[in-house]
Scaffold this motif. Sequence first.
Motif, short mmCIF file in Angstrom:
data_model
loop_
_atom_site.label_atom_id
_atom_site.label_comp_id
_atom_site.label_asym_id
_atom_site.label_seq_id
_atom_site.Cartn_x
_atom_site.Cartn_y
_atom_site.Cartn_z
N ILE A 84 0.46 -1.45 0.14
CA ILE A 84 -0.29 0.25 0.06
C ILE A 84 1.05 0.93 -0.24
CG2 ILE A 84 -1.53 1.40 1.24
CD1 ILE A 84 -2.73 -1.58 2.43
N ALA A 85 2.02 0.96 1.05
CA ALA A 85 3.13 2.34 0.66
C ALA A 85 3.28 2.47 -0.94
CB ALA A 85 3.44 2.19 1.98
N LEU A 86 4.15 1.05 -1.30
CA LEU A 86 5.09 1.23 -2.45
C LEU A 86 3.97 2.09 -3.64
CD1 LEU A 86 7.15 0.76 -3.87
CD2 LEU A 86 6.03 -1.55 -4.26
N VAL A 87 2.02 1.63 -3.01
CA VAL A 87 1.58 2.08 -4.41
C VAL A 87 1.41 3.43 -3.65
CG1 VAL A 87 -0.76 1.65 -5.29
CG2 VAL A 87 0.43 0.03 -4.51
N LYS A 88 1.81 3.92 -3.31
CA LYS A 88 0.93 5.64 -2.76
C LYS A 88 2.62 6.51 -2.92
CE LYS A 88 -0.07 8.59 0.69
NZ LYS A 88 -0.30 9.12 2.53
N VAL A 89 2.99 5.70 -2.97
CA VAL A 89 4.08 6.67 -3.38
C VAL A 89 5.02 6.42 -5.14
CG1 VAL A 89 7.27 6.58 -3.45
CG2 VAL A 89 6.16 5.85 -1.26
N ILE A 90 4.05 5.22 -5.49
CA ILE A 90 4.27 5.25 -6.45
C ILE A 90 3.18 6.18 -7.52
CG2 ILE A 90 4.34 3.97 -8.97
CD1 ILE A 90 5.89 1.60 -7.83
N ALA A 91 2.19 6.14 -7.05
CA ALA A 91 1.36 6.94 -7.15
C ALA A 91 2.13 8.41 -7.07
CB ALA A 91 -0.24 6.78 -6.87
N PHE A 92 1.78 8.57 -6.39
CA PHE A 92 2.42 10.30 -6.06
C PHE A 92 3.73 10.54 -6.90
CE2 PHE A 92 4.01 13.83 -3.20
CZ PHE A 92 3.20 14.31 -3.13
N SER A 93 4.75 10.08 -7.55
CA SER A 93 5.22 10.87 -8.09
C SER A 93 4.65 10.43 -9.30
CB SER A 93 6.24 9.71 -7.70
OG SER A 93 6.37 8.24 -7.94
N ALA A 94 3.97 9.73 -10.14
CA ALA A 94 2.93 9.74 -11.75
C ALA A 94 2.65 11.34 -11.48
CB ALA A 94 2.94 8.30 -11.65
N VAL A 95 2.00 11.08 -10.39
CA VAL A 95 1.22 12.46 -10.63
C VAL A 95 1.81 13.51 -10.60
CG1 VAL A 95 -0.86 13.87 -9.71
CG2 VAL A 95 -0.99 11.18 -9.81
N PHE A 96 2.54 13.72 -9.44
CA PHE A 96 3.24 14.92 -9.68
C PHE A 96 4.97 15.20 -10.34
CE2 PHE A 96 0.70 15.30 -5.77
CZ PHE A 96 -0.34 16.44 -6.04
N ALA A 97 5.36 14.61 -11.64
CA ALA A 97 6.38 14.22 -12.00
C ALA A 97 6.03 15.44 -12.83
CB ALA A 97 6.33 13.42 -12.81
N ASN A 98 7.82 15.45 -12.96
CA ASN A 98 7.95 17.06 -13.82
C ASN A 98 7.92 17.24 -15.41
OD1 ASN A 98 7.27 18.53 -11.51
ND2 ASN A 98 9.21 18.65 -10.66
#
Length: 98
Positions: A84-98
């Motif tokens: 769950i933590a890994l999915v959250k980190v990957i989703a957050f980085s995908a949404v806020f990627a520059n």
Amino acid sequence: MNGPRGISANPQRALFYLIILTISILAVMVLLPNTSARPAAPIVAAALALLKVRLVVLDFLGLRSRGASTRRALIAWAAVVLTIALVKVIAFSAVFAN
């Protein structure tokens, strides 16, 4: 202290491995800071954290030689939380990627 099958728990060795795994997680975070390897860092950190959970469950909780269902349940619970933590980190980085 020997278990029923002659398997001895060695908390000092387990502590040494925990320290090595912690240093490995820090090394992964320092060595993989660039953007191309950024998704690999949390995956490697989660895998090493799961190894640390396994060491704690087996050696510090004393479930190496008994309580197979409890041992499996604790490791599975940790795997679910880490996923769950890994999915959250990957989703957050995908949404806020520059």
